[in-house]
Design a protein around this motif. Structure first.
Motif, mmCIF file in Angstrom:
data_model
loop_
_atom_site.group_PDB
_atom_site.id
_atom_site.type_symbol
_atom_site.label_atom_id
_atom_site.label_comp_id
_atom_site.label_asym_id
_atom_site.label_seq_id
_atom_site.Cartn_x
_atom_site.Cartn_y
_atom_site.Cartn_z
ATOM 1 N N LEU A 32 0.764 -1.141 0.127
ATOM 2 C CA LEU A 32 -0.050 -0.148 -0.473
ATOM 3 C C LEU A 32 1.191 1.232 -0.154
ATOM 4 O O LEU A 32 0.307 2.732 -0.454
ATOM 5 N N ARG A 35 2.156 2.008 -3.341
ATOM 6 C CA ARG A 35 1.331 2.028 -4.400
ATOM 7 C C ARG A 35 0.800 3.428 -3.901
ATOM 8 O O ARG A 35 0.264 4.385 -5.249
ATOM 9 N N LEU A 36 0.526 3.894 -2.583
ATOM 10 C CA LEU A 36 0.599 5.514 -2.211
ATOM 11 C C LEU A 36 1.748 6.458 -3.034
ATOM 12 O O LEU A 36 0.933 7.808 -4.072
ATOM 13 N N ARG A 119 -4.078 16.901 -0.030
ATOM 14 C CA ARG A 119 -5.842 16.463 -1.108
ATOM 15 C C ARG A 119 -4.977 15.736 -1.713
ATOM 16 O O ARG A 119 -6.114 14.927 -2.175
ATOM 17 N N ARG A 121 -2.930 13.792 -2.686
ATOM 18 C CA ARG A 121 -2.242 12.465 -2.016
ATOM 19 C C ARG A 121 -3.328 11.798 -2.239
ATOM 20 O O ARG A 121 -3.135 10.562 -2.688
ATOM 21 N N ASP A 122 -3.890 12.283 -1.197
ATOM 22 C CA ASP A 122 -5.479 11.382 -0.595
ATOM 23 C C ASP A 122 -6.458 11.019 -1.391
ATOM 24 O O ASP A 122 -7.207 10.368 -0.986
ATOM 25 N N TRP A 124 -6.648 9.472 -4.576
ATOM 26 C CA TRP A 124 -6.690 8.364 -5.032
ATOM 27 C C TRP A 124 -7.649 7.378 -3.334
ATOM 28 O O TRP A 124 -8.269 6.800 -4.223
ATOM 29 N N LEU A 125 -7.010 7.473 -2.709
ATOM 30 C CA LEU A 125 -6.778 6.393 -0.989
ATOM 31 C C LEU A 125 -8.249 6.794 -0.446
ATOM 32 O O LEU A 125 -9.254 6.139 -0.259
ATOM 33 N N ALA A 126 -8.967 8.032 -1.057
ATOM 34 C CA ALA A 126 -9.998 8.679 -0.384
ATOM 35 C C ALA A 126 -10.676 7.832 -1.233
ATOM 36 O O ALA A 126 -11.740 7.655 -0.377
ATOM 37 N N ARG A 128 -11.060 4.805 -2.923
ATOM 38 C CA ARG A 128 -10.858 3.828 -3.264
ATOM 39 C C ARG A 128 -11.443 3.723 -1.129
ATOM 40 O O ARG A 128 -12.323 2.306 -1.670
ATOM 41 N N LEU A 129 -11.205 3.993 -0.663
ATOM 42 C CA LEU A 129 -11.752 4.075 0.914
ATOM 43 C C LEU A 129 -13.769 3.614 0.511
ATOM 44 O O LEU A 129 -14.464 3.376 1.283
ATOM 45 N N TYR B 3 -10.362 20.850 3.014
ATOM 46 C CA TYR B 3 -10.209 19.199 2.984
ATOM 47 C C TYR B 3 -10.358 19.097 5.044
ATOM 48 O O TYR B 3 -10.023 19.272 5.049
ATOM 49 N N ASN B 5 -9.192 15.643 5.600
ATOM 50 C CA ASN B 5 -7.681 15.315 6.031
ATOM 51 C C ASN B 5 -7.157 16.507 6.046
ATOM 52 O O ASN B 5 -5.658 16.761 6.205
ATOM 53 N N ALA B 22 -8.382 8.631 4.747
ATOM 54 C CA ALA B 22 -7.402 8.584 3.714
ATOM 55 C C ALA B 22 -5.562 9.328 4.288
ATOM 56 O O ALA B 22 -4.843 8.266 4.649
ATOM 57 N N VAL B 29 0.398 3.918 7.183
ATOM 58 C CA VAL B 29 1.352 2.913 6.534
ATOM 59 C C VAL B 29 2.795 3.712 6.068
ATOM 60 O O VAL B 29 3.650 2.496 5.632
ATOM 61 N N ARG B 71 3.962 -3.488 -9.234
ATOM 62 C CA ARG B 71 3.195 -2.146 -9.203
ATOM 63 C C ARG B 71 4.411 -1.813 -9.646
ATOM 64 O O ARG B 71 4.333 -0.711 -9.045
ATOM 65 N N LEU B 150 -6.734 -2.848 -0.700
ATOM 66 C CA LEU B 150 -7.253 -1.243 -1.082
ATOM 67 C C LEU B 150 -5.352 -1.333 -2.533
ATOM 68 O O LEU B 150 -5.513 -0.276 -3.626
ATOM 69 N N ALA B 151 -4.737 -1.815 -1.518
ATOM 70 C CA ALA B 151 -3.313 -1.417 -2.941
ATOM 71 C C ALA B 151 -3.288 -2.969 -4.194
ATOM 72 O O ALA B 151 -2.762 -2.067 -4.661
#
Lengths: 153, 153
Positions: A32, A35-36, A119, A121-122, A124-126, A128-129, B3, B5, B22, B29, B71, B150-151
């Motif tokens: 992860l 990926r991030l 913002r 960076r997050d 994508w994760l947000a 996905r969440l 935001y 975050n 996120a 992580v 990846r 998630l990954a």
DNA sequence: TATTGTTATACTCTATAACTATA
DNA sequence: TATAGTTATAGAGTATAACAATA
């Protein structure tokens, strides 16, 4: 006889069998994290963002203290800070009482950049969440501080 | 308006406020991933171990397939595989029907090395996990597959 | 012509060792 | 003499662009 983590290398299997938690967690966290890193889209790298974030959270820190917080050796932090200073996101200021030390301050420009980058960076994760179930999100919300605690050790 | 975050950069705060999941997760992580990298104590790096682990989990893979699983871009995987082949942990074999492709096999030596390294790499984390409460461990056990998911996205 | 893999090149992160300045 | 930070140097990971071989 092999260790438990030799028999359960993937997270789903570890969840089923109850063994190999350390291994499964390490693999998941590394994947992860990588990926991030791919999802960032800016002038600042993940490492630089992390250092800026620590400065924002803790306020001004000496170079050594920042290195400790980021868990890197001092020379590595020197390099990161050089980039940040060059980008105008961090200021080096003299320590009030100890001439050897340097105090690092987040600049206003750095704070703004940090907010924008975080913002991005997050994002994508947000996204996905949002695809997870509320229960899964709640699980991660409670797991995040535990992961931080593990890293802090 | 910023935001959510931007207002909760650390995991504990996110847990309290319920916002910035996120961001908190990304920070946690990344920190834990970096911490884990520090704990390896061997000839193989975390990246190389991850590639070997994927080969063990999936069996032989082409170079491109392994790059996708890990990846990374194909040239990055070429470099990693070069190190692994040089270390005797992976064999390159010709594809049975397609002369362009290369099939990567985990060697016996690679499997043994992987097991040993994984034990060492996990030792630190396993010790840290023992310091948690059973509830926290259970939380992580359930969170690990979600992190993997998630990954994988 | 498209695909697979590699080579060439460059940049970032990280570390250890050695050096400078200050305490 | 010890500490804080930097510089010097090296090794690893990653990427993009260009190239070779094969389909």
């Amino acid at each position: 006889m092999a260790y438990a983590n030799d028999m359960a290398v993937d997270a789903p299997r570890a969840a089923r069998t109850g063994t190999g938690l350390a291994s499964a967690l390490a693999v998941a966290v590394n994947r992860l994290s990588r990926r991030l890193r791919q999802e960032r889209d800016s002038d600042l790298t993940a490492t630089q963002l992390s250092a800026l974030g620590t400065l924002r959270g803790h306020g001004p820190l000496t170079a050594g203290a920042l290195a400790m917080h980021e868990r890197v050796q001092p020379p590595s932090m020197t390099r990161t800070v050089n980039c940040l200073v060059e980008a105008g996101t961090v200021r080096r200021e003299p320590h009030p009482t100890d001439g050897r030390q340097v105090v690092l301050h987040l600049s206003e420009q750095g704070a703004a950049l940090l907010a924008a980058e975080r913002r991005r960076r997050d994002a994508w994760l947000a996204q996905r969440l949002r695809a997870l179930t509320p229960e899964q999100r709640d699980l991660l919300r409670r797991a995040a501080p535990v992961l931080e605690e593990l890293a802090r050790g």
